[in-house]
Enzyme design. Structure first.
Site, short mmCIF file in Angstrom:
data_model
loop_
_atom_site.label_atom_id
_atom_site.label_comp_id
_atom_site.label_asym_id
_atom_site.label_seq_id
_atom_site.Cartn_x
_atom_site.Cartn_y
_atom_site.Cartn_z
N SER A 143 0.84 -1.21 0.00
CA SER A 143 0.00 0.00 0.00
C SER A 143 0.87 1.26 0.00
O SER A 143 1.99 1.25 0.53
CB SER A 143 -0.86 0.00 1.27
OG SER A 143 -1.45 1.26 1.46
N TYR A 156 -0.85 -0.94 10.50
CA TYR A 156 -1.19 -1.34 9.13
C TYR A 156 -0.12 -0.85 8.16
O TYR A 156 0.39 -1.61 7.33
CB TYR A 156 -2.57 -0.76 8.76
CG TYR A 156 -2.90 -0.88 7.28
CD1 TYR A 156 -3.35 -2.09 6.76
CD2 TYR A 156 -2.73 0.20 6.42
CE1 TYR A 156 -3.64 -2.21 5.40
CE2 TYR A 156 -3.02 0.09 5.07
CZ TYR A 156 -3.47 -1.12 4.56
OH TYR A 156 -3.74 -1.23 3.22
N1 LIG Z 1 -8.93 -0.82 -0.67
C1 LIG Z 1 -7.96 0.07 -0.63
O1 LIG Z 1 -8.18 1.29 -0.72
C2 LIG Z 1 -6.51 -0.37 -0.50
C3 LIG Z 1 -5.48 0.58 -0.60
C4 LIG Z 1 -4.17 0.17 -0.51
C5 LIG Z 1 -3.86 -1.16 -0.32
N2 LIG Z 1 -4.86 -2.07 -0.20
C6 LIG Z 1 -4.50 -3.47 0.03
O2 LIG Z 1 -5.26 -4.30 -0.83
C7 LIG Z 1 -5.63 -5.50 -0.18
C8 LIG Z 1 -7.13 -5.66 -0.23
O3 LIG Z 1 -7.73 -4.63 0.50
P1 LIG Z 1 -9.25 -4.47 0.93
O4 LIG Z 1 -9.25 -4.23 2.38
O5 LIG Z 1 -9.84 -3.44 0.11
O6 LIG Z 1 -9.85 -5.89 0.78
P2 LIG Z 1 -10.63 -6.66 -0.38
O7 LIG Z 1 -9.78 -6.77 -1.59
O8 LIG Z 1 -11.97 -6.07 -0.49
O9 LIG Z 1 -10.71 -8.13 0.27
C9 LIG Z 1 -10.67 -8.47 1.55
C10 LIG Z 1 -10.73 -10.00 1.51
O10 LIG Z 1 -9.92 -10.54 2.50
C11 LIG Z 1 -10.67 -11.42 3.32
N3 LIG Z 1 -10.12 -11.35 4.65
C12 LIG Z 1 -10.00 -10.26 5.45
N4 LIG Z 1 -9.46 -10.61 6.62
C13 LIG Z 1 -9.22 -11.93 6.56
C14 LIG Z 1 -8.68 -12.88 7.47
N5 LIG Z 1 -8.31 -12.53 8.70
N6 LIG Z 1 -8.60 -14.17 7.09
C15 LIG Z 1 -9.01 -14.55 5.86
N7 LIG Z 1 -9.51 -13.71 4.96
C16 LIG Z 1 -9.62 -12.42 5.31
C17 LIG Z 1 -12.11 -10.92 3.19
O11 LIG Z 1 -13.09 -11.91 3.41
P3 LIG Z 1 -13.66 -12.29 4.87
O12 LIG Z 1 -14.07 -11.01 5.50
O13 LIG Z 1 -14.79 -13.25 4.62
O14 LIG Z 1 -12.54 -12.95 5.58
C18 LIG Z 1 -12.12 -10.53 1.71
O15 LIG Z 1 -12.29 -11.67 0.91
C19 LIG Z 1 -5.07 -5.41 1.25
O16 LIG Z 1 -3.86 -6.10 1.32
C20 LIG Z 1 -4.84 -3.93 1.46
O17 LIG Z 1 -3.79 -3.67 2.33
C21 LIG Z 1 -6.17 -1.71 -0.29
#
Ligand SMILES: NC(=O)c1ccc[n+]([C@@H]2O[C@H](COP(=O)([O-])OP(=O)(O)OC[C@H]3O[C@@H](n4cnc5c(N)ncnc54)[C@H](OP(=O)(O)O)[C@@H]3O)[C@@H](O)[C@H]2O)c1
Length: 265
Positions: A143, A156
């Site tokens: 990120s 984080y």
């Molecule tokens: N979205 C943003 O703006 C952003 C920005 C920068 C970086 N990122 C990075 O991109 C990645 C995805 O980010 P996002 O938060 O937006 O999520 P996402 O892609 O919407 O997906 C989250 C997924 O992870 C699963 N998950 C969460 N905690 C878990 C756990 N403890 N064990 C197993 N599965 C788990 C969730 O399902 P369940 O809840 O069913 O477990 C869901 O399938 C992350 O690594 C984040 O740091 C995101």
């Protein structure tokens, strides 16, 4: 050469049921690659698995696992029953937005486990297998928050710096041994998780929020070509200004101030 020809026919996506994780699974399924979808809740995983297997004629399996648990990596390996993973995407992450001292030690530890320890252990296990076959690919989600101190996102942000540095290091170690590793450093991306945090637009100049599909497309374009990348032109420009043109102290202040405003802290 297609992704399947280059790396193999089975991918495991950790954190696959929605947002960026679901976009990775969809991209790979479209390429004709079988997928193993991992997350905590079974129902959304099954819904996506049915959709992908019907639409793209691939095999999609689901494993429920809490990646924040101490034995998550070994538990996953046991449940795979010797299936050979050719591509690993580690997308899941936990976060806490707020003052460091106001979170519990237990939750800080869960963030560290889900964001750093479990992916590190999976890289060791699957990376070793891929090296033996001289073929494979690993994508770690990092990120923009991990490029400097990020107040109110401290643990984080630190965990995302760990992910980027780990991926870049292994890119170097494994690049001539058939295994491609990349860190995908995303900025704000319109995932259900991001939208749920109800962020406020902080400035007219803030980089455009990307879609999960945009982030994933760029990642596969760059896999095998670079150790890490920042997704999207707006994020690249913002990062260039903050990392190269500003004193570090100013970059840290901007990140902290932006997070405070964004989440009304
Ligand atoms: N979205 C943003 O703006 C952003 C920005 C920068 C970086 N990122 C990075 O991109 C990645 C995805 O980010 P996002 O938060 O937006 O999520 P996402 O892609 O919407 O997906 C989250 C997924 O992870 C699963 N998950 C969460 N905690 C878990 C756990 N403890 N064990 C197993 N599965 C788990 C969730 O399902 P369940 O809840 O069913 O477990 C869901 O399938 C992350 O690594 C984040 O740091 C995101």
């Amino acid at each position: 050469m297609s992704i399947k020809e280059k790396y193999g026919s089975l991918a495991l996506i950790a954190g696959a049921s929605e947002g960026i994780g679901a976009a990775y699974a969809t991209y790979l399924a479209k390429e004709g690659i079988d997928v193993i979808l991992v997350a905590r809740k079974l129902e959304p995983l099954q819904k996506l698995a049915t959709e992908l297997s019907t639409k793209y004629n691939i095999k999609a399996d689901c494993i429920t696992c809490d990646l924040a648990s101490v034995n998550a990596a070994q538990e996953l390996v046991d449940r795979l029953k010797d299936r050979e993973i050719n591509l690993l995407v580690y997308n899941a992450a936990l976060s806490y937005i707020g003052a460091f001292e106001q979170n519990t030690i237990e939750h800080h530890n869960q963030i560290a486990q889900a964001n750093m320890i479990t992916p590190m252990n999976l890289l060791q296990i699957f990376g070793t297998e891929m090296l033996a076959k001289k073929q494979g690919a690993i994508i770690l989600m990092a990120s923009l928050a991990g490029f400097q101190g990020s107040g109110y996102l401290s643990v984080y942000a630190a965990s995302k710096a760990f992910d980027r540095v780990l991926a870049e290091s292994l890119w170097y170690e494994w690049k001539n041994r058939g295994v491609d590793v990349i860190a995908c450093c995303a900025g704000a991306t319109s995932t259900p998780n991001f939208i749920k945090t109800n962020p406020e637009k902080t400035s007219f100049f803030a980089p455009k929020v990307q879609t999960p599909e945009e982030v994933v497309k760029e990642c596969f374009e760059l896999l095998g070509k670079t150790p890490s990348f920042i997704s999207g032109s707006g994020n690249k420009l913002a990062s260039f200004i903050m990392q190269r043109l500003m004193p570090r102290k100013m970059a840290i202040k901007i990140m902290g101030d932006t997070t405070r405003k964004m989440y009304r802290l």
